[in-house]
Write a protein that holds these residues in place. Structure first.
Motif, mmCIF file in Angstrom:
data_model
loop_
_atom_site.group_PDB
_atom_site.id
_atom_site.type_symbol
_atom_site.label_atom_id
_atom_site.label_comp_id
_atom_site.label_asym_id
_atom_site.label_seq_id
_atom_site.Cartn_x
_atom_site.Cartn_y
_atom_site.Cartn_z
ATOM 1 N N CYS A 18 0.832 -1.203 0.000
ATOM 2 C CA CYS A 18 0.000 0.000 0.000
ATOM 3 C C CYS A 18 0.868 1.256 0.000
ATOM 4 O O CYS A 18 0.595 2.213 -0.731
ATOM 5 C CB CYS A 18 -0.919 -0.026 1.217
ATOM 6 S SG CYS A 18 -1.930 1.445 1.428
ATOM 7 N N SER A 26 -8.240 -0.521 0.000
ATOM 8 C CA SER A 26 -8.915 0.633 -0.604
ATOM 9 C C SER A 26 -7.912 1.685 -1.045
ATOM 10 O O SER A 26 -8.041 2.273 -2.135
ATOM 11 C CB SER A 26 -9.910 1.241 0.395
ATOM 12 O OG SER A 26 -10.895 0.313 0.762
ATOM 13 N N ILE A 27 -6.900 1.925 -0.224
ATOM 14 C CA ILE A 27 -5.859 2.897 -0.597
ATOM 15 C C ILE A 27 -5.104 2.418 -1.829
ATOM 16 O O ILE A 27 -4.788 3.207 -2.738
ATOM 17 C CB ILE A 27 -4.901 3.134 0.583
ATOM 18 C CG1 ILE A 27 -5.640 3.814 1.736
ATOM 19 C CG2 ILE A 27 -3.703 3.985 0.146
ATOM 20 C CD1 ILE A 27 -4.802 3.958 2.995
ATOM 21 N N TRP A 67 -7.328 2.927 -4.865
ATOM 22 C CA TRP A 67 -7.393 4.357 -5.196
ATOM 23 C C TRP A 67 -6.095 4.824 -5.853
ATOM 24 O O TRP A 67 -6.121 5.527 -6.870
ATOM 25 C CB TRP A 67 -7.658 5.169 -3.933
ATOM 26 C CG TRP A 67 -7.493 6.647 -4.158
ATOM 27 C CD1 TRP A 67 -8.381 7.514 -4.726
ATOM 28 C CD2 TRP A 67 -6.320 7.421 -3.838
ATOM 29 N NE1 TRP A 67 -7.839 8.779 -4.776
ATOM 30 C CE2 TRP A 67 -6.582 8.749 -4.245
ATOM 31 C CE3 TRP A 67 -5.089 7.106 -3.256
ATOM 32 C CZ2 TRP A 67 -5.640 9.774 -4.077
ATOM 33 C CZ3 TRP A 67 -4.163 8.121 -3.097
ATOM 34 C CH2 TRP A 67 -4.442 9.436 -3.504
ATOM 35 N N GLY A 119 -5.810 3.375 -9.352
ATOM 36 C CA GLY A 119 -6.687 4.104 -10.278
ATOM 37 C C GLY A 119 -6.131 5.458 -10.657
ATOM 38 O O GLY A 119 -6.213 5.872 -11.826
ATOM 39 N N SER A 120 -5.542 6.160 -9.683
ATOM 40 C CA SER A 120 -4.929 7.468 -9.976
ATOM 41 C C SER A 120 -3.765 7.318 -10.948
ATOM 42 O O SER A 120 -3.608 8.116 -11.881
ATOM 43 C CB SER A 120 -4.439 8.108 -8.671
ATOM 44 O OG SER A 120 -5.501 8.285 -7.766
#
Length: 309
Positions: free
Chosen positions: A100, A193-194, A197, A200-201
């Motif tokens: 992460c 989740s991080i 995200w 995706g970024s």
């Protein structure tokens, strides 16, 4: 059926052995670079901790399960089972949080709005402190794990649950077990989740970059992707494979937890799924990192020359 069993037995030997060799090589390269006075990049510090956690996962789960698959059942006593399962839980959690951190670090380097602000926060000292916090968090979070485990029991004691051949689980209070499960699920959900995200970024940034390059360069020039773009693609591949392996392993672990006498095949498949990422990820790092590839080739050249002479 015998062929399938032989192939699976081969994979149980192959994965931990190859994974430990690959992770140990990477850990040695990064540690050697650090102790020789060379400055490690923040990403190298993160990868150094990731390969260490991967090695501990393979040592604590892959090797014992392989020994059990070949008939060695009572090679761990009560303290040994507690240590093995505690190390596995801690290293598994650290691998999740470090992955992460890796995806978040790479996303902060690519995103134009936060890269300037995060530039001061992605120094090697800050990254090292974040890695230290990851280890402390999971050392404390899993401190209850040794209390649940004991050595293998040969008696017909029905209060003990034989999760693995070489260890057993002690009966626990349902409320405490539920609270522990909710805590583990919460942290796993936050870290995953991080990662999603951040991934995706990075995908959006790469797509925008590709569109800009197509406007600037003609198609005949076929511009090569930048070093940062290649590094991002590698991290995206690693993060996506980690999420898939981690989710599959977690689902199988839940199935094993709710079954009183889980099937041996289910346990073996769960261990194999947990070993996939730690086994193959170091070779992705080696093939994508130019410095590591040069170091390995230089060592191989010196060894070849010394053998010739």
């Amino acid at each position: 059926m015998k062929t399938v069993i032989h192939i699976f037995c081969f994979l149980q030997i192959f994965c931990p052995t190859v994974g430990i060799l690959g992770n140990s090589l990477l850990f040695g390269v990064y540690t050697f670079t650090l102790f020789t006075g060379h400055k490690l990049k923040p990403k190298d510090l993160i990868l150094n901790q990731l390969v260490l956690a991967n090695n501990l996962v393979l040592f604590s789960k892959g090797i014992p399960q392989t020994m059990a698959a070949f008939g060695w059942k009572s090679f761990l006593d009560d303290p040994g089972c507690k240590v093995v399962f505690y190390v596995h839980r801690v290293s598994r959690g650290v691998a999740l949080s470090i992955t992460c951190l890796l995806s978040g670090y790479q996303a902060s380097k690519l995103h134009p709005k936060i890269s300037g602000v995060m530039g001061l926060r992605t120094s090697p000292k800050c990254i090292g402190f974040c890695c230290f916090l990851c280890w402390i968090l999971h050392l404390l979070l899993n401190i209850y794990t040794p209390m649940k485990m004991t050595g293998p029991v040969n008696s017909k004691n029905l209060t003990l649950k034989n999760i693995f051949v070489y260890c057993s689980k002690l009966p626990q209070d349902k409320l405490r077990d539920s609270l522990n499960a909710v805590t583990y699920f919460y942290f796993d959900f936050v870290f995953l989740s991080i990662m999603v995200w951040a991934s995706g970024s990075m995908v959006l940034v790469l797509l925008r970059h590709k569109q800009r390059v197509q406007h600037i360069h003609s198609r005949s020039l076929s511009p090569r992707p930048s070093h940062e773009a290649r590094a991002t693609q590698t991290i995206l591949m690693l993060v996506s494979s980690f999420v898939c392996c981690y989710c599959l392993s977690s689902i199988l672990s839940l199935c094993i937890a709710f079954i009183r006498s889980p099937n041996e095949w289910l346990v073996n498949i769960s261990v194999f799924a947990a070993s996939c990422f730690p086994t193959f990820s170091p070779f992705v790092f080696i093939s994508s990192d130019v410095h590591v590839s040069r170091f390995c080739s230089a060592c191989w050249t010196r060894k070849t020359i010394s053998l010739i002479w």
